[in-house]
Design a protein around this motif. Structure first.
Motif, short mmCIF file in Angstrom:
data_model
loop_
_atom_site.label_atom_id
_atom_site.label_comp_id
_atom_site.label_asym_id
_atom_site.label_seq_id
_atom_site.Cartn_x
_atom_site.Cartn_y
_atom_site.Cartn_z
N GLN A 195 -5.32 -4.94 -1.95
CA GLN A 195 -6.35 -4.69 -0.95
C GLN A 195 -7.69 -4.31 -1.58
OE1 GLN A 195 -5.65 -5.07 2.37
NE2 GLN A 195 -3.55 -5.63 1.82
N GLY A 251 -9.38 9.36 0.24
CA GLY A 251 -8.88 8.01 0.49
C GLY A 251 -7.65 7.89 1.38
N SER A 252 -7.21 8.96 2.01
CA SER A 252 -6.00 8.90 2.83
C SER A 252 -6.10 7.86 3.95
CB SER A 252 -5.72 10.28 3.45
OG SER A 252 -5.46 11.24 2.46
N THR A 256 -8.62 4.92 -6.80
CA THR A 256 -7.46 5.32 -5.99
C THR A 256 -6.89 4.12 -5.26
OG1 THR A 256 -8.31 7.57 -5.71
CG2 THR A 256 -6.69 6.81 -4.11
N VAL A 257 -7.77 3.32 -4.66
CA VAL A 257 -7.31 2.14 -3.94
C VAL A 257 -6.68 1.13 -4.89
CG1 VAL A 257 -8.09 0.12 -2.61
CG2 VAL A 257 -8.92 2.41 -2.01
N LEU A 287 0.55 5.16 0.66
CA LEU A 287 -0.33 6.21 1.17
C LEU A 287 -0.24 7.45 0.29
CD1 LEU A 287 0.35 5.95 5.02
CD2 LEU A 287 -1.46 4.85 3.68
N ARG A 346 -3.15 2.25 -5.75
CA ARG A 346 -2.14 2.39 -4.70
C ARG A 346 -2.10 1.21 -3.73
NH1 ARG A 346 -0.32 7.51 -5.32
NH2 ARG A 346 0.96 7.34 -3.43
N ALA A 347 -3.10 0.32 -3.82
CA ALA A 347 -3.13 -0.86 -2.95
C ALA A 347 -3.89 -1.97 -3.67
CB ALA A 347 -3.79 -0.53 -1.61
N THR A 395 -8.51 5.61 4.30
CA THR A 395 -8.93 4.33 3.72
C THR A 395 -7.73 3.45 3.41
OG1 THR A 395 -10.75 5.53 2.66
CG2 THR A 395 -10.33 3.28 1.90
N LEU A 396 -6.71 4.03 2.80
CA LEU A 396 -5.52 3.27 2.42
C LEU A 396 -4.76 2.75 3.64
CD1 LEU A 396 -4.31 5.56 -0.49
CD2 LEU A 396 -4.99 3.16 -0.71
N THR A 447 0.83 -1.21 0.00
CA THR A 447 0.00 0.00 0.00
C THR A 447 0.86 1.26 0.00
OG1 THR A 447 -1.75 -1.14 1.20
CG2 THR A 447 -1.78 1.27 1.24
#
Length: 282
Positions: free
Chosen positions: A96, A59-60, A88-89, A4, A92-93, A62-63, A2
């Motif tokens: 997940q 989403g800060s 976004t997720v 951030l 960056r992840a 959330t991640l 992940t």
């Protein structure tokens, strides 16, 4: 792994969506990675916890939460933000992304049927203007919700966690105490937000417990009446609720409460006894 959101990432996403934080929706986005990690750690999530996050914004948080939870329900009222969160997720992840469910709606309207699996923990940077109603609503309608950590205006954090007798003890304090034990879990500086708010923020941790005996709506009616005129004695403040000052005094005495006491001196158990004794005559 992940990644951030950094400040530049947050600005870029906001620009791409033509998003400017609004006071109407109480939007103050966290832009500091250390802060979101601190909040996620303070939530003390178990590997099987299902999180509900209200107001995920860009989403800060959330991640930071996704790797710590079994699933995350993000409830976002802003359609642009709700529509962009999954992307976004995923960017960056990616590992997940399957854990995330995005719900474009007002948190004050959610019901248990909206969520699968059912949420066990509330973790959120709550919009300042609706923080208390959201917490109380979710505890009311989601029996699966067992714990939480919320970031709210510092003054609200003080009120939610205040003990009887405190100057800031009031309706939010008693109503949260009906559902859960709570405590202050830290402070958050203004500089970690965009835009920077003109108030400080605080963290409130809570754990659900069995409520006192009685009907919640009846108890909350007493609480509302007692604090509507908090400078008056309970005999006077509850006169309208009870039907007369004399009947209010009878109920208070039967409940083991001094009629000359004021509402801020009573705990939630005392309010439960008062509600139970209404209409019971010896």
């Amino acid at each position: 792994m992940t990644r951030l959101l950094a400040v530049r990432d947050i600005r870029a996403i906001a620009d791409a969506l033509s998003v400017k934080p609004t006071k109407t929706l109480g939007q103050n986005f966290v832009i500091d990675g250390n802060t979101v990690n601190r909040i996620a750690d303070a939530a003390r999530l178990a590997a099987d916890d299902v999180v509900i996050e209200v107001g995920p914004g860009l989403g800060s948080l959330t991640l930071a939460l996704l790797p710590r939870a079994a699933h995350l329900h993000a409830v976002e009222i802003d359609g642009r933000l709700a529509g962009a969160l999954a992307a976004t997720v995923a960017a960056r992840a990616e590992d997940q992304a399957e854990k995330l469910s995005v719900h474009h709606r007002d948190a004050m309207t959610v019901r248990p049927d909206d969520f699968d699996p059912q949420p066990t923990a509330l973790v959120a940077n709550l919009p300042y203007n609706v923080a208390v109603p959201v917490v109380l609503h979710l505890l009311s309608v989601l029996p699966s919700l067992q714990k939480g950590l919320v970031m709210v205006q510092a003054e609200v954090a003080d009120r939610l966690t205040a003990p009887p007798g405190s100057k800031v003890y009031g309706v939010p304090s008693v109503k949260l105490a009906w559902y859960a034990s709570s405590k202050r879990a830290g402070s958050v500086p203004r500089g970690v937000f965009w835009p920077v708010p003109n108030v400080d923020s605080g963290l409130v941790a809570f754990t659900r417990r069995e409520p006192p005996p009685g009907n919640r709506k009846d108890v909350f009616a007493v609480v509302d009446a007692a604090f509507a005129q908090r400078r008056k004695t309970l005999r006077a403040a509850l006169a309208g609720w009870a039907g007369s000052p004399q009947e209010a005094e009878r109920i208070l005495v039967a409940s083991g409460v001094d009629p000359k006491a004021r509402g801020e001196t009573l705990d939630v158990a005392a309010y439960s006894r008062i509600a139970a004794n209404r209409g019971e005559r010896t």
